[in-house]
Design a protein around this motif. Structure first.
Motif, PDB file in Angstrom:
ATOM      1  N   LEU A   6       0.855  -1.191   0.000  1.00 30.66           N
ATOM      2  CA  LEU A   6       0.000   0.000   0.000  1.00 30.66           C
ATOM      3  C   LEU A   6       0.887   1.235   0.000  1.00 30.66           C
ATOM      4  CD1 LEU A   6      -2.616   1.712   0.450  1.00 30.66           C
ATOM      5  CD2 LEU A   6      -2.317   1.288   2.912  1.00 30.66           C
ATOM      6  N   ILE A   7       0.603   2.143  -0.923  1.00 34.73           N
ATOM      7  CA  ILE A   7       1.334   3.419  -0.965  1.00 34.73           C
ATOM      8  C   ILE A   7       0.305   4.531  -0.826  1.00 34.73           C
ATOM      9  CG2 ILE A   7       2.858   4.921  -2.324  1.00 34.73           C
ATOM     10  CD1 ILE A   7       2.579   1.441  -3.505  1.00 34.73           C
ATOM     11  N   THR A   8       0.499   5.411   0.148  1.00 34.82           N
ATOM     12  CA  THR A   8      -0.423   6.537   0.306  1.00 34.82           C
ATOM     13  C   THR A   8      -0.008   7.676  -0.633  1.00 34.82           C
ATOM     14  OG1 THR A   8       0.814   7.617   2.092  1.00 34.82           O
ATOM     15  CG2 THR A   8      -0.812   5.947   2.741  1.00 34.82           C
ATOM     16  N   GLY A   9      -0.985   8.480  -1.037  1.00 31.29           N
ATOM     17  CA  GLY A   9      -0.691   9.616  -1.928  1.00 31.29           C
ATOM     18  C   GLY A   9      -0.015   9.158  -3.212  1.00 31.29           C
ATOM     19  N   ALA A  10      -0.593   8.105  -3.823  1.00 31.80           N
ATOM     20  CA  ALA A  10       0.092   7.471  -4.956  1.00 31.80           C
ATOM     21  C   ALA A  10      -0.550   7.790  -6.297  1.00 31.80           C
ATOM     22  CB  ALA A  10       0.139   5.962  -4.733  1.00 31.80           C
ATOM     23  N   ASN A  11      -1.462   8.771  -6.344  1.00 32.91           N
ATOM     24  CA  ASN A  11      -2.096   9.089  -7.618  1.00 32.91           C
ATOM     25  C   ASN A  11      -1.206   9.931  -8.524  1.00 32.91           C
ATOM     26  OD1 ASN A  11      -3.146  10.870  -5.319  1.00 32.91           O
ATOM     27  ND2 ASN A  11      -3.397  12.212  -7.086  1.00 32.91           N
ATOM     28  N   LYS A  12      -0.081  10.448  -7.985  1.00 34.89           N
ATOM     29  CA  LYS A  12       0.846  11.210  -8.833  1.00 34.89           C
ATOM     30  C   LYS A  12       2.221  11.274  -8.160  1.00 34.89           C
ATOM     31  CE  LYS A  12      -0.258  15.822  -7.003  1.00 34.89           C
ATOM     32  NZ  LYS A  12      -0.665  17.193  -7.337  1.00 34.89           N
ATOM     33  N   GLY A  13       3.162  11.885  -8.859  1.00 34.72           N
ATOM     34  CA  GLY A  13       4.465  12.181  -8.272  1.00 34.72           C
ATOM     35  C   GLY A  13       5.244  10.945  -7.841  1.00 34.72           C
ATOM     36  N   ILE A  14       5.979  11.088  -6.736  1.00 35.65           N
ATOM     37  CA  ILE A  14       6.842  10.012  -6.247  1.00 35.65           C
ATOM     38  C   ILE A  14       6.017   8.779  -5.859  1.00 35.65           C
ATOM     39  CG2 ILE A  14       8.491   9.387  -4.430  1.00 35.65           C
ATOM     40  CD1 ILE A  14       9.178  12.453  -4.273  1.00 35.65           C
ATOM     41  N   GLY A  15       4.838   9.000  -5.303  1.00 34.82           N
ATOM     42  CA  GLY A  15       3.991   7.879  -4.890  1.00 34.82           C
ATOM     43  C   GLY A  15       3.554   7.023  -6.061  1.00 34.82           C
ATOM     44  N   LEU A  16       3.171   7.667  -7.169  1.00 37.31           N
ATOM     45  CA  LEU A  16       2.754   6.936  -8.365  1.00 37.31           C
ATOM     46  C   LEU A  16       3.919   6.087  -8.889  1.00 37.31           C
ATOM     47  CD1 LEU A  16       0.783   6.314 -10.701  1.00 37.31           C
ATOM     48  CD2 LEU A  16       1.540   8.430 -11.788  1.00 37.31           C
ATOM     49  N   GLU A  17       5.102   6.681  -8.906  1.00 35.58           N
ATOM     50  CA  GLU A  17       6.276   5.935  -9.399  1.00 35.58           C
ATOM     51  C   GLU A  17       6.662   4.811  -8.432  1.00 35.58           C
ATOM     52  OE1 GLU A  17       7.586   6.005 -12.317  1.00 35.58           O
ATOM     53  OE2 GLU A  17       6.264   7.619 -12.959  1.00 35.58           O
ATOM     54  N   THR A  18       6.449   5.029  -7.146  1.00 38.40           N
ATOM     55  CA  THR A  18       6.708   3.963  -6.170  1.00 38.40           C
ATOM     56  C   THR A  18       5.744   2.806  -6.423  1.00 38.40           C
ATOM     57  OG1 THR A  18       7.389   5.649  -4.579  1.00 38.40           O
ATOM     58  CG2 THR A  18       6.882   3.464  -3.683  1.00 38.40           C
ATOM     59  N   ALA A  19       4.475   3.147  -6.684  1.00 37.25           N
ATOM     60  CA  ALA A  19       3.478   2.112  -6.998  1.00 37.25           C
ATOM     61  C   ALA A  19       3.897   1.338  -8.234  1.00 37.25           C
ATOM     62  CB  ALA A  19       2.111   2.766  -7.198  1.00 37.25           C
ATOM     63  N   ARG A  20       4.320   2.073  -9.276  1.00 34.24           N
ATOM     64  CA  ARG A  20       4.729   1.401 -10.532  1.00 34.24           C
ATOM     65  C   ARG A  20       5.907   0.452 -10.262  1.00 34.24           C
ATOM     66  NH1 ARG A  20       5.190   5.484 -14.111  1.00 34.24           N
ATOM     67  NH2 ARG A  20       3.541   4.856 -15.527  1.00 34.24           N
ATOM     68  N   GLN A  21       6.932   0.951  -9.538  1.00 36.69           N
ATOM     69  CA  GLN A  21       8.137   0.137  -9.355  1.00 36.69           C
ATOM     70  C   GLN A  21       7.874  -1.070  -8.446  1.00 36.69           C
ATOM     71  OE1 GLN A  21      11.574   2.671  -8.425  1.00 36.69           O
ATOM     72  NE2 GLN A  21      10.881   4.150  -9.934  1.00 36.69           N
ATOM     73  N   LEU A  22       7.042  -0.913  -7.436  1.00 35.93           N
ATOM     74  CA  LEU A  22       6.734  -2.072  -6.576  1.00 35.93           C
ATOM     75  C   LEU A  22       5.896  -3.090  -7.350  1.00 35.93           C
ATOM     76  CD1 LEU A  22       6.119  -0.380  -3.101  1.00 35.93           C
ATOM     77  CD2 LEU A  22       8.087  -1.757  -3.820  1.00 35.93           C
ATOM     78  N   ALA A  23       4.977  -2.608  -8.187  1.00 34.35           N
ATOM     79  CA  ALA A  23       4.188  -3.537  -9.009  1.00 34.35           C
ATOM     80  C   ALA A  23       5.092  -4.247 -10.016  1.00 34.35           C
ATOM     81  CB  ALA A  23       3.061  -2.784  -9.718  1.00 34.35           C
ATOM     82  N   MET A  24       6.104  -3.529 -10.521  1.00 31.24           N
ATOM     83  CA  MET A  24       7.065  -4.178 -11.432  1.00 31.24           C
ATOM     84  C   MET A  24       7.900  -5.220 -10.697  1.00 31.24           C
ATOM     85  SD  MET A  24       8.101  -0.867 -13.739  1.00 31.24           S
ATOM     86  CE  MET A  24       9.442  -1.618 -14.611  1.00 31.24           C
ATOM     87  N   ASN A  25       7.977  -5.089  -9.374  1.00 30.08           N
ATOM     88  CA  ASN A  25       8.626  -6.094  -8.514  1.00 30.08           C
ATOM     89  C   ASN A  25       7.659  -7.242  -8.202  1.00 30.08           C
ATOM     90  OD1 ASN A  25      11.397  -5.794  -7.271  1.00 30.08           O
ATOM     91  ND2 ASN A  25      10.679  -3.685  -7.101  1.00 30.08           N
ATOM     92  N   ARG A  26       6.631  -7.349  -8.964  1.00 32.23           N
ATOM     93  CA  ARG A  26       5.613  -8.410  -8.876  1.00 32.23           C
ATOM     94  C   ARG A  26       4.786  -8.348  -7.596  1.00 32.23           C
ATOM     95  NH1 ARG A  26       9.158 -13.172 -10.244  1.00 32.23           N
ATOM     96  NH2 ARG A  26      10.635 -11.783 -11.175  1.00 32.23           N
ATOM     97  N   MET A  27       4.655  -7.163  -7.038  1.00 33.55           N
ATOM     98  CA  MET A  27       3.752  -7.015  -5.892  1.00 33.55           C
ATOM     99  C   MET A  27       2.353  -6.632  -6.390  1.00 33.55           C
ATOM    100  SD  MET A  27       5.870  -5.169  -2.891  1.00 33.55           S
ATOM    101  CE  MET A  27       7.492  -5.773  -2.413  1.00 33.55           C
ATOM    102  N   THR A  28       1.351  -7.006  -5.600  1.00 35.44           N
ATOM    103  CA  THR A  28      -0.008  -6.535  -5.824  1.00 35.44           C
ATOM    104  C   THR A  28      -0.125  -5.223  -5.066  1.00 35.44           C
ATOM    105  OG1 THR A  28      -0.878  -8.761  -6.066  1.00 35.44           O
ATOM    106  CG2 THR A  28      -2.449  -7.051  -5.402  1.00 35.44           C
ATOM    107  N   VAL A  29      -0.390  -4.141  -5.792  1.00 36.75           N
ATOM    108  CA  VAL A  29      -0.288  -2.803  -5.201  1.00 36.75           C
ATOM    109  C   VAL A  29      -1.668  -2.169  -4.980  1.00 36.75           C
ATOM    110  CG1 VAL A  29       0.485  -0.436  -5.652  1.00 36.75           C
ATOM    111  CG2 VAL A  29       2.040  -2.361  -6.057  1.00 36.75           C
ATOM    112  N   PHE A  30      -1.877  -1.679  -3.771  1.00 36.95           N
ATOM    113  CA  PHE A  30      -3.028  -0.819  -3.479  1.00 36.95           C
ATOM    114  C   PHE A  30      -2.531   0.618  -3.586  1.00 36.95           C
ATOM    115  CE2 PHE A  30      -4.033  -4.757  -1.157  1.00 36.95           C
ATOM    116  CZ  PHE A  30      -5.255  -5.046  -1.750  1.00 36.95           C
TER     117      PHE A  30
END
Ligand code: NAP
Length: 246
Positions: A6-30
């Protein structure tokens, strides 16, 4: 076992990129977002890249929203491997121009939000094999850097923002100590000076680069550190990531 983040404030900026990179690490991302439409648009864009991402409405300044998000995520998974407390707001203003209202506003989101969200998700985090909590801080919160007259950051004087991120560092240390005898690691990330809406896109590095510190701390191996303050220091003129003085 499937890994959930789970990444808070992930609709843009650093949070969005954190979501992308963790999902690319094969995680299921909220993908946390205080605005449902902005969150769904961001999650849909990542899903279009083939990533496993679900939007979750989460306003970190609102305990009802936090409790609802915890219940929704708890209904979809029996553990949480990663929590990135990324949501944050900024306000410029020297000490003498800072009002009680500004302090309240920044601390509500940047500090109280981190504590409330962490406590709401701790039961799920404890159920993971070895959860990681990452609190997104900033080098401008480092007492060591800010009190060093030779530092590039010496002139930085935004009381509410810097004090709120300093408090995030305390929150990180306190959770790391309390959870020291568990497999959970709690660290503070330093993104660097990142080009995002937060600073009018004046930063030197991209949001994807800014997310790297959070992602590294979110995916630490079992022998990795806890209770550290680590990432990209603009103040050193180096791209290397390093541990910073608190
Ligand atoms: P950003 O592009 O402005 O993104 C901030 C995110 O936080 C947005 O998704 C925003 O949502 C969200 N947010 C704000 N208040 C919220 C709330 N009450 N509940 C939930 N979400 C909320 O800024 P950013 O640069 O990516 O910042 C991300 C984190 O990095 C922040 O904690 C910031 O302090 C930290 N940081 C940034 C830099 C930098 O150079 N940019 C450097 C050091 C640390 P909305 O879209 O709804 O506003």
């Amino acid at each position: 076992m499937k890994k959930f983040a789970l990444i808070t404030g992930a609709n843009k900026g650093i949070g969005l990129e954190t979501a992308r990179q963790l999902a690319m690490n094969r995680m299921t991302v909220f993908l946390g977002s205080r605005d449902p439409d902005r969150g769904e648009a961001a999650a849909a864009a990542l899903r279009a890249e083939g990533l496993d991402v679900t939007a979750i409405t989460l306003d970190v300044a609102d305990d009802t929203s936090i409790a609802e998000a915890a219940a929704k995520i708890g209904a979809q998974c029996d553990h949480l491997d990663v929590l990135v407390n990324n949501a944050g707001i900024y306000a410029a203003g020297s000490a003498s121009s800072t009002t009680r209202e500004t302090l309240r506003e920044l601390f509500e989101t940047n500090v109280f939000g981190v504590v409330s969200v962490t406590n709401a998700f701790l039961p799920l985090l404890r159920k993971a094999d070895a959860a990681r909590i990452v609190n997104v801080s900033s080098e401008v919160a480092s007492l060591g850097i800010i009190t060093d007259p030779t530092s590039h950051m010496w002139g930085m004087q935004d009381l509410a923002y810097q004090a709120s991120k300093g408090a995030v560092n305390w929150v990180t240390i306190m959770f790391a100590k309390e959870l020291a005898d568990t497999p959970i690691k709690v660290n503070a990330a330093i993104p660097g000076y990142v080009s995002t809406d937060l600073n009018g896109n004046t930063g030197y590095i991209t949001a994807a680069q800014g997310a790297e510190a959070s992602v590294a701390l979110a995916t630490l191996p079992d022998d990795g550190p806890t209770g550290t303050f680590w990432g990209t220091l603009t103040s050193t003129d180096s791209d290397e990531k390093t541990t910073a003085p608190w």
